[in-house]
Scaffold this active site. Structure first.
Site, PDB file in Angstrom:
ATOM      1  N   ASN A  13     -53.204  22.278  12.462  1.00 22.62           N
ATOM      2  CA  ASN A  13     -53.080  20.822  12.429  1.00 22.62           C
ATOM      3  C   ASN A  13     -53.949  20.316  13.572  1.00 22.62           C
ATOM      4  O   ASN A  13     -53.561  20.429  14.735  1.00 22.62           O
ATOM      5  CB  ASN A  13     -51.614  20.404  12.616  1.00 22.62           C
ATOM      6  CG  ASN A  13     -51.485  18.899  12.768  1.00 22.62           C
ATOM      7  OD1 ASN A  13     -52.437  18.150  12.539  1.00 22.62           O
ATOM      8  ND2 ASN A  13     -50.306  18.444  13.173  1.00 22.62           N
ATOM      9  N   LYS A  15     -54.776  17.401  14.388  1.00 22.20           N
ATOM     10  CA  LYS A  15     -54.368  16.119  14.983  1.00 22.20           C
ATOM     11  C   LYS A  15     -55.595  15.218  15.143  1.00 22.20           C
ATOM     12  O   LYS A  15     -56.461  15.230  14.290  1.00 22.20           O
ATOM     13  CB  LYS A  15     -53.608  16.365  16.288  1.00 22.20           C
ATOM     14  CG  LYS A  15     -52.471  17.378  16.087  1.00 22.20           C
ATOM     15  CD  LYS A  15     -51.503  17.454  17.222  1.00 22.20           C
ATOM     16  CE  LYS A  15     -50.419  18.481  16.885  1.00 22.20           C
ATOM     17  NZ  LYS A  15     -49.355  18.552  17.873  1.00 22.20           N
ATOM     18  N   GLU A 100     -45.112  13.472  15.492  1.00 25.40           N
ATOM     19  CA  GLU A 100     -45.941  12.443  16.141  1.00 25.40           C
ATOM     20  C   GLU A 100     -46.006  11.180  15.286  1.00 25.40           C
ATOM     21  O   GLU A 100     -46.081  10.070  15.805  1.00 25.40           O
ATOM     22  CB  GLU A 100     -47.341  13.020  16.431  1.00 25.40           C
ATOM     23  CG  GLU A 100     -47.290  13.972  17.626  1.00 25.40           C
ATOM     24  CD  GLU A 100     -48.281  15.123  17.567  1.00 25.40           C
ATOM     25  OE1 GLU A 100     -49.248  15.057  16.794  1.00 25.40           O
ATOM     26  OE2 GLU A 100     -48.059  16.104  18.304  1.00 25.40           O
ATOM     27  N   GLU A 170     -40.602  22.269  13.346  1.00 25.94           N
ATOM     28  CA  GLU A 170     -41.277  22.005  14.617  1.00 25.94           C
ATOM     29  C   GLU A 170     -40.317  21.311  15.587  1.00 25.94           C
ATOM     30  O   GLU A 170     -40.157  20.090  15.528  1.00 25.94           O
ATOM     31  CB  GLU A 170     -42.489  21.095  14.388  1.00 25.94           C
ATOM     32  CG  GLU A 170     -43.533  21.688  13.462  1.00 25.94           C
ATOM     33  CD  GLU A 170     -44.930  21.166  13.782  1.00 25.94           C
ATOM     34  OE1 GLU A 170     -45.842  21.985  13.794  1.00 25.94           O
ATOM     35  OE2 GLU A 170     -45.095  19.957  14.042  1.00 25.94           O
ATOM     36  N   GLY A 176     -46.889  20.882  21.915  1.00 31.99           N
ATOM     37  CA  GLY A 176     -47.878  20.525  22.933  1.00 31.99           C
ATOM     38  C   GLY A 176     -47.355  20.656  24.349  1.00 31.99           C
ATOM     39  O   GLY A 176     -47.963  20.166  25.297  1.00 31.99           O
ATOM     40  N   SER A 216     -46.334  25.064  20.035  1.00 29.42           N
ATOM     41  CA  SER A 216     -46.911  25.968  21.033  1.00 29.42           C
ATOM     42  C   SER A 216     -47.026  27.412  20.542  1.00 29.42           C
ATOM     43  O   SER A 216     -46.930  28.356  21.320  1.00 29.42           O
ATOM     44  CB  SER A 216     -46.127  25.911  22.346  1.00 29.42           C
ATOM     45  OG  SER A 216     -46.132  24.587  22.874  1.00 29.42           O
TER      46      SER A 216
HETATM   47  P1  13P Z   1     -48.995  22.677  19.393  1.00 27.20           P
HETATM   48  O1  13P Z   1     -49.295  24.008  18.742  1.00 27.20           O
HETATM   49  O2  13P Z   1     -50.158  22.083  20.104  1.00 27.20           O
HETATM   50  O3  13P Z   1     -47.736  22.728  20.209  1.00 27.20           O
HETATM   51  O4  13P Z   1     -48.686  21.660  18.177  1.00 27.20           O
HETATM   52  C1  13P Z   1     -47.811  22.036  17.211  1.00 27.20           C
HETATM   53  C2  13P Z   1     -47.856  21.029  16.141  1.00 27.20           C
HETATM   54  O5  13P Z   1     -47.467  19.894  16.319  1.00 27.20           O
HETATM   55  C3  13P Z   1     -48.433  21.424  14.848  1.00 27.20           C
HETATM   56  O6  13P Z   1     -48.220  20.455  13.882  1.00 27.20           O
END
Ligand code: 13P
Length: 255
Positions: A13, A15, A100, A170, A176, A216
């Site tokens: 992802n 983002k 998010e 998640e 993050g 993460s």
């Molecule tokens: P991270 O791997 O950066 O923690 O993000 C996870 C995430 O939100 C995947 O959709």
């Protein structure tokens, strides 16, 4: 049905990262590293990167997804993207209900459900994200939160449609933050999600659903997380932006 019979899926992802040019470069670096993957490999990218990403991965084993979609076919929804637009550009998957979106953009279980239904009707495969806040975990209501999200987000999704749904667990506190859920915590909630699916549908239908962990996940912890029987893959944020790290996670899922 055992884990080996479910499809392992590693999805990036991205983002709000990477321009179309950068997307082409990153996918160019990822391609050879995952060419012999024994799992499904997906990159979910920003809307403007989709065309470049589809072109860069043509003829490879990497599938492309978007990061959201609207439920209406068209209309006065400034800034939104329809399922038809995603289909035409070549997207196969779409991330829905990411925390998010829920946190910063007012996404609710009702809108996640509408988007999920629309994606399925259009032949896109939704990756539906659920997860508890730290505060909710501390208050011991993780299971209540997840049960509610699963029930509402999948409201009116048929057993036949469920075959095209991927669930991503998640925990919001792990996204993050560098703070990963332990493999046992991930397994506990992924198993709980499967039990909820069995209640809403039936055991066979639940056993066939790919449930990913996200938060993460990286090249250092993927082995242990993916070793758990109910963790069928990963939704990867930060580590999906680094070809070698993403490829190492794909390798861990291919074992
Ligand atoms: P991270 O791997 O950066 O923690 O993000 C996870 C995430 O939100 C995947 O959709």
């Amino acid at each position: 049905m055992d884990k080996a019979k479910r499809k392992a899926i590693i999805a990036g992802n991205w983002k709000m990262n990477k321009t179309p040019k950068e997307a082409t470069e990153l996918l160019g670096a990822i391609k050879p590293l995952v060419a012999d993957a024994d799992c499904e490999v997906i990159a979910c990218v920003p809307y403007v990167d989709l065309a470049a990403a589809v072109e860069a991965t043509a003829g490879t084993n990497i599938k492309i997804g978007a990061e959201n979609c609207h439920w209406a076919e068209s209309g006065a929804f400034t800034g939104e993207i329809s399922t038809g637009m995603l289909k035409e550009v070549g997207a196969e998957y779409v991330v829905l209900g990411h925390s998010e979106r829920r946190q910063y953009f007012g996404e609710t279980d009702e809108t996640v459900n509408k988007r999920t239904k629309a994606a399925l009707a259009a032949g896109l495969k939704p990756i539906v994200c659920v997860g508890e806040l730290l505060w909710e975990r501390e208050c011991n209501i993780t299971e209540e939160v997840i049960a509610r999200q699963i029930k509402l987000d999948l409201w009116d999704v048929t057993e036949e449609e469920l075959k095209n749904v991927v669930i991503a667990y998640e925990p919001v506190w792990a996204i993050g933050t560098g703070k990963t859920a332990t493999a046992d915590q991930a397994e506990e909630v992924c198993a709980f999600i499967r039990a909820q699916l069995a209640k809403l549908y039936n055991q066979d239908a639940a056993d066939a659903v790919t449930i990913q962990y996200g938060g993460s996940m990286n090249d250092g912890n993927a082995d242990e997380l993916l070793g758990k029987v109910n963790v069928d893959g990963g939704l990867i944020g930060g580590a999906s932006l680094v070809a070698e790290k993403f490829a190492a996670i794909v390798k861990a899922a291919s074992k």
